[in-house]
Design an enzyme around this catalytic site. Structure first.
Site, PDB file in Angstrom:
ATOM      1  CE  LYS A  58      -3.899   2.003   2.583  1.00  0.00           C
ATOM      2  NZ  LYS A  58      -4.782   1.815   3.750  1.00  0.00           N
ATOM      3  CB  SER A 107      -7.819   3.757   2.620  1.00  0.00           C
ATOM      4  OG  SER A 107      -7.074   3.143   3.663  1.00  0.00           O
ATOM      5  CB  SER A 160      -8.415   0.790   5.355  1.00  0.00           C
ATOM      6  OG  SER A 160      -9.124   1.993   5.480  1.00  0.00           O
TER       7      SER A 160
END
Length: 548
Positions: A129, A204, A228
């Site tokens: 990420k 996210s 997330s």
């Protein structure tokens, strides 16, 4: 002359596009909504490369350790498939195949010289990420004002994974601020779900959900402060682990609201199986991260905890609670069926399943929503306004602009409210155990009120965020897919609130047909070994040990 935010974003997109070699470019993008199977027929990957990218991480590290595969072979395969994924789903912020292949060659040279792997993840490509810092690359967090700043060092977890032998090749997309469950920003635009471009990939860690979902990655690293990791896992028919705070290292990662200590963001893996979640977790813990991150608890992998669950499964079964409605927002019919299917499978296998009454989830959802905006949203708005870019519309669904910044006494009171709520919830857990005369091993619950949701329709975070407030361990387990012939609209529905009505009105059986449906397995705090073992049993009973 200073560049406008539009020019900065266009420059970043152009630089990102140049990282994909011409021979990996898709000549004609598919018109179909689903692109999940496109890599297999793209002609870009060889049969051997397709086989590599369809394999599990556990199988790949076994073959890499035995010398049956080289890291260059595996890395090249995943770089090519990730390049396809980027063109189809827009899932990357940084892509660096040349550096990845150089790292892979170094690992192959080490293996050739020493006849052994450097660590448990030797030669395995792992997608990161955007929050995770990798020396020499940008970390934008979806903010245009963060562009053109290059990391001078690695995050602690990046260092741990590198020591374990992992290869880095991509940093994946996130929404502006990180604080929403839809992945869209003003730099690259929107990341879409490979199973249907009209559905959200979640957020996210949405780029991770998309890239692992289409098998451009085999283990993706995400973070979770309100769902997330779990939401992208659920929306892409994947497994995801939200560990409790203090189990895995978060130090030196980028973040919004840095220094906010009331509810911690945590880091964890997204994969196609519990086996691969476990591989990642054991590999990181094996690097003794508590020696590098002061917030990590000195707690190595506890195989004895996994063995306790295995023994229970073998000798009488587990004791599982479940709920399908938190009292705030009723899930859509596919999610209700997903919980029912999971509970039925557990009961059929001889496990004890008992309804659980969610305790004050309305209070929990309201409290964590205020925590997210405790600074009056000053932190995220500062980074947005620094470039002049507009805020993405989705932010209003989580960050209430009408909440004013709290003072120190109000913050202390918030800490106390959180602590009291956590203790009250533990008391309810103990009461259930006393009533049953045995441990409550886990709770099955929705992770979202919807299957993979249509773009910009994610409204309610409570099924995920209350678990963050409680800091319970949670593992997402994929269950089934929405079916328009089964999951009819609930004609007898009566809303308990405006938000409840808004969420239910969004349901369209036709539009959601085929959308992934998942549940979360919730365990006590710091129960990663046990909760993973329970999730593995649930996945086995559902026929989803490894997801496609």
């Amino acid at each position: 002359m200073p560049q406008s935010w539009e020019e900065l974003a266009a420059d970043k997109r152009a630089r990102l596009a140049k990282t994909i070699p011409d021979e990996w470019k898709v000549q004609t993008l598919p018109a179909e909504d689903s692109v999940i199977d496109f890599p297999k027929k793209s002609g870009i990957l060889s049969e051997a490369e397709l086989k590599i990218t369809e394999a599990s991480a556990a199988d790949l590290v076994s073959k890499l350790a035995a010398g049956e595969l080289t890291s260059v072979e595996v890395t090249l395969a995943f770089c090519k498939r990730a390049a396809i994924a980027q063109q189809l789903t827009n899932c990357a912020h940084e892509f660096f195949p040349d550096a990845a292949l150089a790292q892979a060659r170094e690992l192959d040279e080490y293996y050739a010289k020493h006849k052994r792997p450097v660590g448990p993840l030797h030669g395995l490509p792992i997608s990161l990420k955007d929050q995770l810092r990798v020396k020499g690359y940008e970390t934008s967090m979806g903010y245009i004002s963060w562009l053109n700043k290059y990391d001078e060092g690695d995050s602690v977890l990046t260092t741990m994974l590198r020591k374990a032998g992992a290869v880095f090749y991509v940093k994946t997309s996130v929404p502006q601020t990180l604080m929403v469950c839809e992945t869209v920003n003003n730099i690259i635009g929107r990341t879409v779900n490979p199973r249907n471009k009209n559905w959200s990939c979640g957020g996210s860690s949405g780029g991770e959900g998309a890239i692992v979902g289409i098998r451009g990655g085999v283990i993706g690293v995400g973070t979770d402060i309100g769902g997330s990791i779990r939401v992208p896992a659920a929306f892409n028919f994947l497994y995801g682990l939200r560990p409790s705070h203090g189990r895995l290292p978060y130090a030196k990662m980028a973040n919004s609201m840095e220094g906010q200590e009331t509810v911690h963001s945590v880091v964890g893996p997204i994969t196609h199986s519990v086996e691969d979640l476990r591989l990642f977790t054991k590999s990181v813990l094996g690097q003794e991260p508590w020696k590098y991150d002061s917030k990590v608890i000195p707690m190595p992998w506890r195989q004895s905890e996994s063995d306790i669950i295995a023994s229970k499964i073998k000798n009488g079964g587990l004791n599982i609670g479940y709920y399908n409605f938190d009292g705030n927002v009723l899930p859509h019919p596919p999610i209700l069926r997903g919980v029912e299917t999971t509970v039925a499978a557990l009961a059929k296998a001889g496990h004890t399943v008992t309804p659980w009454t969610p305790y004050k989830h309305d209070f929990g959802h309201d409290l964590i929503s205020h925590i997210y905006a405790a600074d009056g949203s000053a932190d995220v708005m500062r980074d947005i306004s620094a470039s002049g870019e507009p805020a993405i519309p989705n932010i209003k669904d989580l960050l209430n602009p009408n909440i004013k910044a709290v003072n120190m006494n109000e913050l202390w009171d918030t800490h106390l409210q959180k602590w009291n709520y956590q203790m009250e919830y533990l008391e309810k857990w103990r009461e259930a155990e006393e009533k049953a005369g045995k441990e409550l091993d886990a709770i099955i619950a929705p992770i979202t009120p919807t299957a993979a949701v249509r773009h910009d329709q994610f409204r309610y975070y409570g099924y995920a965020s209350v678990i963050n407030l409680l800091d319970f361990t949670s593992v997402v387990v994929p269950v089934t897919f929405a079916d328009k012939n089964i999951d009819k609209k609930n004609e007898s529905f009566k809303a308990v609130s405006e938000l409840d009505a808004l969420v239910q009105e969004e349901y369209d059986p036709e539009a959601y047909h085929g959308a992934p449906v998942a549940v979360q397995v919730i365990g006590r705090r710091l129960s990663e070994e046990r909760t993973l073992a329970i999730a593995e049993e649930v996945g086995k009973l559902l026929g989803n040990v490894v997801t496609p």
